[in-house]
Design an enzyme around this catalytic site. Structure first.
Site, PDB file in Angstrom:
ATOM      1  N   ALA A 147      -1.146   9.938   0.535  1.00  0.00           N
ATOM      2  CA  ALA A 147      -2.337   9.411  -0.133  1.00  0.00           C
ATOM      3  C   ALA A 147      -3.216  10.513  -0.725  1.00  0.00           C
ATOM      4  O   ALA A 147      -3.918  10.293  -1.717  1.00  0.00           O
ATOM      5  CB  ALA A 147      -3.139   8.573   0.846  1.00  0.00           C
ATOM      6  N   PHE A 202      -6.283   6.974   3.750  1.00  0.00           N
ATOM      7  CA  PHE A 202      -6.553   6.163   4.939  1.00  0.00           C
ATOM      8  C   PHE A 202      -7.585   6.802   5.854  1.00  0.00           C
ATOM      9  O   PHE A 202      -8.488   6.144   6.339  1.00  0.00           O
ATOM     10  CB  PHE A 202      -5.266   6.001   5.760  1.00  0.00           C
ATOM     11  CG  PHE A 202      -4.413   4.842   5.342  1.00  0.00           C
ATOM     12  CD1 PHE A 202      -4.931   3.801   4.585  1.00  0.00           C
ATOM     13  CD2 PHE A 202      -3.081   4.777   5.733  1.00  0.00           C
ATOM     14  CE1 PHE A 202      -4.141   2.727   4.216  1.00  0.00           C
ATOM     15  CE2 PHE A 202      -2.288   3.710   5.373  1.00  0.00           C
ATOM     16  CZ  PHE A 202      -2.813   2.690   4.613  1.00  0.00           C
ATOM     17  N   ARG A 203      -7.406   8.125   6.090  1.00  0.00           N
ATOM     18  CA  ARG A 203      -8.056   8.713   7.258  1.00  0.00           C
ATOM     19  C   ARG A 203      -9.217   9.649   6.973  1.00  0.00           C
ATOM     20  O   ARG A 203      -9.939  10.019   7.892  1.00  0.00           O
ATOM     21  CB  ARG A 203      -6.999   9.447   8.105  1.00  0.00           C
ATOM     22  CG  ARG A 203      -6.002   8.501   8.720  1.00  0.00           C
ATOM     23  CD  ARG A 203      -4.868   9.203   9.428  1.00  0.00           C
ATOM     24  NE  ARG A 203      -4.018   8.241  10.112  1.00  0.00           N
ATOM     25  CZ  ARG A 203      -3.071   7.516   9.521  1.00  0.00           C
ATOM     26  NH1 ARG A 203      -2.838   7.655   8.240  1.00  0.00           N
ATOM     27  NH2 ARG A 203      -2.352   6.645  10.211  1.00  0.00           N
ATOM     28  N   HIS A 257       7.408   3.447   0.944  1.00  0.00           N
ATOM     29  CA  HIS A 257       6.637   2.318   1.476  1.00  0.00           C
ATOM     30  C   HIS A 257       6.484   1.206   0.445  1.00  0.00           C
ATOM     31  O   HIS A 257       5.631   0.347   0.586  1.00  0.00           O
ATOM     32  CB  HIS A 257       5.259   2.786   1.966  1.00  0.00           C
ATOM     33  CG  HIS A 257       5.340   3.694   3.150  1.00  0.00           C
ATOM     34  ND1 HIS A 257       4.257   4.352   3.681  1.00  0.00           N
ATOM     35  CD2 HIS A 257       6.394   4.049   3.927  1.00  0.00           C
ATOM     36  CE1 HIS A 257       4.643   5.081   4.720  1.00  0.00           C
ATOM     37  NE2 HIS A 257       5.939   4.928   4.878  1.00  0.00           N
ATOM     38  N   CYS A 261      13.522 -15.757   1.198  1.00  0.00           N
ATOM     39  CA  CYS A 261      14.626 -15.373   0.281  1.00  0.00           C
ATOM     40  C   CYS A 261      14.912 -13.881   0.322  1.00  0.00           C
ATOM     41  O   CYS A 261      15.949 -13.453  -0.166  1.00  0.00           O
ATOM     42  CB  CYS A 261      14.301 -15.700  -1.178  1.00  0.00           C
ATOM     43  SG  CYS A 261      13.703 -17.322  -1.527  1.00  0.00           S
ATOM     44  N   ASP A 290      -8.062  21.200  -2.553  1.00  0.00           N
ATOM     45  CA  ASP A 290      -7.933  19.942  -3.294  1.00  0.00           C
ATOM     46  C   ASP A 290      -6.665  20.018  -4.144  1.00  0.00           C
ATOM     47  O   ASP A 290      -6.525  20.911  -4.994  1.00  0.00           O
ATOM     48  CB  ASP A 290      -9.184  19.779  -4.169  1.00  0.00           C
ATOM     49  CG  ASP A 290      -9.168  18.472  -4.953  1.00  0.00           C
ATOM     50  OD1 ASP A 290      -8.080  17.892  -5.156  1.00  0.00           O
ATOM     51  OD2 ASP A 290     -10.251  18.050  -5.371  1.00  0.00           O
TER      52      ASP A 290
END
Ligand code: NAD
Length: 255
Positions: free
Chosen positions: A23, A34-35, A121, A132, A237
């Site tokens: 991410a 997320f974190r 993912h 299905c 970054d």
């Protein structure tokens, strides 16, 4: 701890780089991780998005999921300089593949050649009919979600559809996982970019690469559990760090 200069040296010598991204490579595109501070899990309870929650209460699951996806607005997001740096590595003939944990589709948008990107993912751009086991474009579900018809019904069997992404508690797609593992085994440098390396089995790929003799570079803003084992760790970054790393690795060797 070996850092930027060592990472450049490994990349310069490499002919088979594989990038494992998380991410953190997309926060520069305006998608929270997320974190980190302000990350998704600081505002939402992760258990609400688990596969078990979908099975228990698909209506509650989809209501919250639709709210999250509306907030993220992934369709409006564009690749940033970090995604572009990996394309440069591919154009220079060094990059074997990108294995991503991200569901935002930005690696696929940025211009890698076909089949070079493995979305471990899945993709937020898809939904899957559970009975299905067929994937459909997300657009098939959009109108149903807009009118609050949840779970969105499958166009084939009218059964419940889930997001096309891998939810917590769901197995990873076998084909993608085996391709990713094969890439990790055959690369000479595994470049981990923007992953906390907390989510398995993706977080196990650095060890797979390491055991097969590759150098592992970790580029991330914060520490990861693999930093102590890594051959080089670069902090910062990624939208600045990755372009600088790639530029230095591709620059003509000093005489
Ligand atoms: P994570 O949130 O656990 O970790 C992200 C890491 O990136 C953190 O260690 C953070 O310090 C670092 N980071 C954040 N911004 C950075 C930046 N600009 N430069 C350098 N480092 C930065 O994410 P993860 O490890 O990818 O966790 C995996 C799960 O997160 C996956 O299941 C994935 O599907 C999901 N996820 C995906 C997206 C997306 O598709 N963009 C967004 C959020 C979560």
């Amino acid at each position: 701890m070996p850092g930027f200069v060592d990472a450049v040296r490994f990349l310069r010598a490499s002919t088979r780089v594989v990038a494992l991204t998380g991410a953190g490579i997309s926060t520069g595109s305006g998608i929270p991780d997320f974190r980190s501070r302000g990350g998704i899990w600081t505002r939402f309870d992760p258990s609400e998005f688990a596969y078990a929650r979908f099975l228990d209460d698909p209506v509650a699951f989809w209501t919250l999921r639709a709210a999250l996806m509306a907030e993220l607005d992934l369709a409006s997001k564009r690749p940033n300089a970090a995604h572009e740096a990996l394309v440069r590595l591919e154009s220079a003939g060094k990059l074997r593949g990108v294995v991503t944990q991200n569901i935002d589709g930005l690696h696929s948008l940025v211009g890698h050649s076909r089949d070079r990107v493995i979305e471990l993912h899945g993709s937020a751009d898809q939904v899957r009919c559970v009975p299905c086991d067929v994937f459909y474009p997300f657009s098939v579900a959009r109108a149903h979600l807009a009118t609050g018809t949840v779970p969105p019904p499958c166009p084939g069997c009218a059964g419940p559809m889930k997001p096309g992404t891998v939810l917590f508690g769901e197995p990873l797609p076998i084909l993608e996982l085996s391709r990713a593992t094969a890439l990790a085994r055959s690369c000479d440098v595994l470049l981990v970019a923007g992953s906390s390396l907390e989510v398995y089995p993706a977080a196990g790929l650095p060890q797979v690469a390491r055991d097969a003799g590759a150098a592992v570079i970790i580029a991330n803003a914060s520490t990861t559990p693999f930093d102590v084992e890594a051959d080089a760790v670069v902090r910062g970054d990624l939208s600045h760090v990755l372009p600088r790393l790639v530029e230095a690795a591709l620059a003509p060797a000093p005489p």
